[in-house]
Write a protein that holds these residues in place. Sequence first.
Motif, PDB file in Angstrom:
ATOM      1  N   LEU A  37      26.074 -19.533  27.624  1.00 56.65           N
ATOM      2  CA  LEU A  37      27.601 -19.463  27.851  1.00 56.65           C
ATOM      3  C   LEU A  37      27.790 -20.164  29.181  1.00 56.65           C
ATOM      4  O   LEU A  37      28.550 -20.841  29.464  1.00 56.65           O
ATOM      5  N   ILE A  38      26.780 -19.999  30.058  1.00 53.64           N
ATOM      6  CA  ILE A  38      26.667 -20.656  31.445  1.00 53.64           C
ATOM      7  C   ILE A  38      25.630 -21.408  31.752  1.00 53.64           C
ATOM      8  O   ILE A  38      24.460 -20.842  31.397  1.00 53.64           O
ATOM      9  N   ASP A  39      25.630 -22.630  31.965  1.00 54.76           N
ATOM     10  CA  ASP A  39      24.689 -23.600  32.126  1.00 54.76           C
ATOM     11  C   ASP A  39      23.496 -23.156  33.109  1.00 54.76           C
ATOM     12  O   ASP A  39      24.192 -23.087  34.243  1.00 54.76           O
ATOM     13  N   GLY A  40      22.495 -23.182  32.807  1.00 58.21           N
ATOM     14  CA  GLY A  40      21.447 -22.645  33.737  1.00 58.21           C
ATOM     15  C   GLY A  40      21.122 -23.808  34.836  1.00 58.21           C
ATOM     16  O   GLY A  40      20.607 -23.369  35.883  1.00 58.21           O
ATOM     17  N   SER A  41      21.494 -24.866  34.492  1.00 59.81           N
ATOM     18  CA  SER A  41      21.296 -25.880  35.358  1.00 59.81           C
ATOM     19  C   SER A  41      22.071 -26.255  36.615  1.00 59.81           C
ATOM     20  O   SER A  41      21.734 -26.198  37.580  1.00 59.81           O
ATOM     21  N   THR A  42      23.214 -26.260  36.258  1.00 54.33           N
ATOM     22  CA  THR A  42      24.387 -26.352  36.978  1.00 54.33           C
ATOM     23  C   THR A  42      24.928 -24.983  37.528  1.00 54.33           C
ATOM     24  O   THR A  42      25.783 -24.941  38.218  1.00 54.33           O
ATOM     25  N   LEU A  43      24.679 -24.026  36.911  1.00 53.53           N
ATOM     26  CA  LEU A  43      25.521 -22.870  37.068  1.00 53.53           C
ATOM     27  C   LEU A  43      27.049 -23.080  36.919  1.00 53.53           C
ATOM     28  O   LEU A  43      27.811 -22.369  37.642  1.00 53.53           O
ATOM     29  N   SER A  44      27.400 -23.576  35.672  1.00 55.80           N
ATOM     30  CA  SER A  44      28.665 -23.754  35.417  1.00 55.80           C
ATOM     31  C   SER A  44      28.917 -23.609  33.991  1.00 55.80           C
ATOM     32  O   SER A  44      28.137 -23.591  33.229  1.00 55.80           O
ATOM     33  N   MET A  45      30.075 -23.399  33.610  1.00 52.49           N
ATOM     34  CA  MET A  45      30.524 -23.270  31.963  1.00 52.49           C
ATOM     35  C   MET A  45      30.989 -24.372  31.612  1.00 52.49           C
ATOM     36  O   MET A  45      31.998 -24.790  32.003  1.00 52.49           O
ATOM     37  N   PRO A  46      30.512 -25.097  30.618  1.00 53.32           N
ATOM     38  CA  PRO A  46      31.105 -26.192  29.664  1.00 53.32           C
ATOM     39  C   PRO A  46      32.417 -25.737  28.925  1.00 53.32           C
ATOM     40  O   PRO A  46      31.935 -25.320  27.858  1.00 53.32           O
ATOM     41  N   VAL A  47      33.457 -25.616  29.438  1.00 52.99           N
ATOM     42  CA  VAL A  47      34.639 -24.859  29.136  1.00 52.99           C
ATOM     43  C   VAL A  47      34.974 -25.555  27.580  1.00 52.99           C
ATOM     44  O   VAL A  47      35.319 -24.889  26.680  1.00 52.99           O
ATOM     45  N   ARG A  48      35.003 -26.766  27.342  1.00 52.68           N
ATOM     46  CA  ARG A  48      35.442 -27.441  25.974  1.00 52.68           C
ATOM     47  C   ARG A  48      34.457 -27.167  25.004  1.00 52.68           C
ATOM     48  O   ARG A  48      34.773 -26.781  23.932  1.00 52.68           O
ATOM     49  N   TRP A  49      33.097 -27.051  25.453  1.00 54.90           N
ATOM     50  CA  TRP A  49      32.121 -26.697  24.398  1.00 54.90           C
ATOM     51  C   TRP A  49      31.979 -25.314  24.153  1.00 54.90           C
ATOM     52  O   TRP A  49      32.114 -25.068  22.912  1.00 54.90           O
ATOM     53  N   VAL A  50      32.192 -24.507  24.993  1.00 57.79           N
ATOM     54  CA  VAL A  50      32.330 -22.997  24.796  1.00 57.79           C
ATOM     55  C   VAL A  50      33.613 -22.638  23.865  1.00 57.79           C
ATOM     56  O   VAL A  50      33.626 -21.912  22.888  1.00 57.79           O
ATOM     57  N   THR A  51      34.816 -23.200  24.321  1.00 54.64           N
ATOM     58  CA  THR A  51      35.999 -23.041  23.555  1.00 54.64           C
ATOM     59  C   THR A  51      35.943 -23.522  22.172  1.00 54.64           C
ATOM     60  O   THR A  51      36.419 -22.973  21.289  1.00 54.64           O
ATOM     61  N   GLY A  52      35.316 -24.724  21.979  1.00 52.59           N
ATOM     62  CA  GLY A  52      35.296 -25.383  20.682  1.00 52.59           C
ATOM     63  C   GLY A  52      34.378 -24.552  19.781  1.00 52.59           C
ATOM     64  O   GLY A  52      34.355 -24.324  18.588  1.00 52.59           O
ATOM     65  N   LEU A  53      33.298 -24.007  20.469  1.00 51.04           N
ATOM     66  CA  LEU A  53      32.420 -23.181  19.634  1.00 51.04           C
ATOM     67  C   LEU A  53      33.062 -21.906  19.112  1.00 51.04           C
ATOM     68  O   LEU A  53      33.085 -21.638  18.220  1.00 51.04           O
TER      69      LEU A  53
END
Length: 931
Positions: free
Chosen positions: A662-678
């Motif tokens: 859900l939250i990217d472990g390398s950048t510590l951010s959420m790829p919002v488009r990917w998560v909402t698309g999923l």
Amino acid sequence: MASPGIEVELLGKGHSDLREVAPEIKASERRTAVAIADLEWREMEGDDCEFRYGDGTNEAQDNDFPTVERSRLQEMLSLLGLETYQVQKLSLQDSLQISFDSMKNWAPQVPKDLPWNFLRKLQALNADARNTTMVLDVLPDARPVEKESQMEEEIIYWDPADDLAADIYSFSELPTPDTPVNPLDLLCALLLSSDSFLQQEIALKMALCQFALPLVLPDSENHYHTFLLWAMRGIVRTWWSQPPRGMGSFREDSVVLSRAPAFAFVRMDVSSNSKSQLLNAVLSPGHRQWDCFWHRDLNLGTNAREISDGLVEISWFFPSGREDLDIFPEPVAFLNLRGDIGSHWLQFKLLTEISSAVFILTDNISKKEYKLLYSMKESTTKYYFILSPYRGKRNTNLRFLNKLIPVLKIDHSHVLVKVSSTDSDSFVKRIRAIIGNVLRAPCRRVSVEDMAHAARKLGLKVDEDCEECQKAKDRMERITRKIKDSDAYRRDELRLQGDPWRKAAQVEKEFCQLQWAVDPPEKHRAELRRRLLELRMQQNGHEPSSGVQEFISGISSPSLSEKQYFLRWMEWGLARVAQPRLRQPPETLLTLRPKHGGTTDVGEPLWPEPLGVEHFLREMGQFYEAESCLVEAGRLPAGQRRFAHFPGLASELLLTGLPLELIDGSTLSMPVRWVTGLLKELHVRLERRSRLVVLSTIGVPGTGKSTLLNTMFGLRFATGKSCGPRGAFMQLITVAEGFSQDLGCDHILVIDSGGLIGGALTSAGDRFELEASLATLLMGLSNVTVISLAETKDIPAAILHAFLRLEKTGHMPNYQFVYQNLHDVSVPGPRPRDKRQLLDPPGDLSRAAAQMEKQGDGFRALAGLAFCDPEKQHIWHIPGLWHGAPPMAAVSLAYSEAIFELKRCLLENIRNGLSNQNKNIQQLIELVRRL
């Protein structure tokens, strides 16, 4: 020597015991009948009879003997309610569904309750999972219990003219609904009714409970025994490895791949001594008895086995580096054959080929047993006999032993005598000394994979040899054989990650902050938009590498089983080829955080991140993100999209039980488009069953959050690895349709925060701000939040900061504070006054968090902020996980019971509406965007 197709005549009733001819059957002949139970009878003229191999085609055959075996299995499956799962096997997802039974600590009342009770307790790592006692008002006419030594496959001698011949099977009636079921029968029936992935989960949980594991699963109906290699693939153990020279260290490896000496314990005919009790004593350090192997003195241990004779179990001893606990200096495997070797010759043959030594327990050595052992004269395995001569024929035993000495290459030191007056402790020490002597000499060392290879040669079925599993393995190997260095592979093959994604994430964060500014400068906004589009166009200019394309093909397979096999193989394959550089004990992990108050780069890893499945899915997510961003900006026509189907593939993985990032472990951010698309694709696939409750855990790394969730719900979040992934992961749990209306939701989305919250103690630095934002996000998405604490005053400031932020929004999820005792199981839980202190954090942290939120002196105690009343069970004390010292420790029963009570409370709160308003997936999507 009997060869295929040749009939062997047995003249007279006196020779009707089929086991007498067992040595005449070559175990290497891959035929249906390689053991005595596989032979078919037919009546001949007069008193003569003959038998032939199972592939004989004589219509006059009397299949009575196999019929009773088939009847036993089918009746057992029917008794346990498992007969419906013989075609469509019971799946792992079926066993994990939340139902009304998930909220009550119920006891089985009828045999059909037993499989589900076993699975529920095993999921919770309950040490009593093997107890099959049923709660009945009346136990009528239970048949007398029998000792293990009496539980033989009997051969009945009868006169065909006798009227009793029509009832020849009355000697061992099958269990009735009022008769307790032997736990080994329950285990075999359940494994025969489960698919490969549920079998794997059962084996994994049994290993955590320190139960002996099934290695060869008997199938008395089809006479097609199965070696369970795949079922053990997921078991990883850590032990102390001490080389002959140099410093020792902890080693972690799969039990399937690591080689160790194996010692087999078998019974020949009848033995007054219990193999399983002896094995448990040998494996148990000091005076603490571990019941790894179920035995006759345990509850229901004396109930006759109906379908589990022929089962081979395995357990291991692993050293811990402590001299007072380490019985052996290296890992040692122990094998146990249920039933006697005469009736299960194929399994015995396997054990002799894979073991360094075989211990044979018996009271009598007759001519029949002598012939069996004589056929092993070519074996290089060491043999030891454990006799009880006062119960047998001493002179006969000695005569045959003297004959066997040159055949088996043994001497009198290989014959041990144990009678009722023998001191048990001294006898166990003697057995250990024998094993120690074998270990010090050159001896055979085998892995479970080696054992499976030997099993194939003998004609046993290996569960891993199915076509779907092998195709998935081949695909995995095509990917992993190209990985020589994980950092180089990520740089060269996973090109959209690393700096491009890190820079894009930073720009998106700045752009998002501008959205909330009072009067954002339009020029700066345009510049951020331009930089983001450049980065996304740069990402979109790449093509998926060959490894990523192979991965996408693997998860696109139309076969659900092949897809699941592929994902499991990828997990293990990547773990083998991309071992992390850090090899330190787990407690060292907490010292790897950045110094408090430092200005550490928010993208800098807290520890080396091993290459995993999440990196391939992360790459797919970045292809989707880049393409979506360009479509939104009008830089790419929607009709030219190539990766629009990626979220659909990921949502299918979520539905099969794979945790997704859900939250990217390398950048510590959420790829919002990917998560909402999923989530949109998940909504489409769930159709009308899309009501969700979101449950999250947050806390400092190493406080047992993931283990708690896995134990509570049977989930698969990464645990116990000092170098594990540190992003937040989500996994979906299905609520049974019959219970969803009562609970108020159709699914529970569980979020594990992993290592996101580092526990910084001051408000300085970008990392604290980042951690506070992530804590706010996770808690804001949740209906229920479990806050995991290692110490009574260890509430990270980032979490306090999130509390203050969420109070402004009016969204306050149901909070459960969990204090986990990570070290000593005997330490009592906090007293009521300690609980009050737990919710009253240190003043300096409180004031610092309040000042950051510009609330000045208006800060209120956390107890009031979180609406927590210590007297209403918002605070939980969870006892220590282990009972004893790892790696030979079992999970504490107190831990399992406490986790169940927490689970019951959480579900009760959800049902009673205390978890805030439940969401549907569309509302969750909107909340993700807003937060």
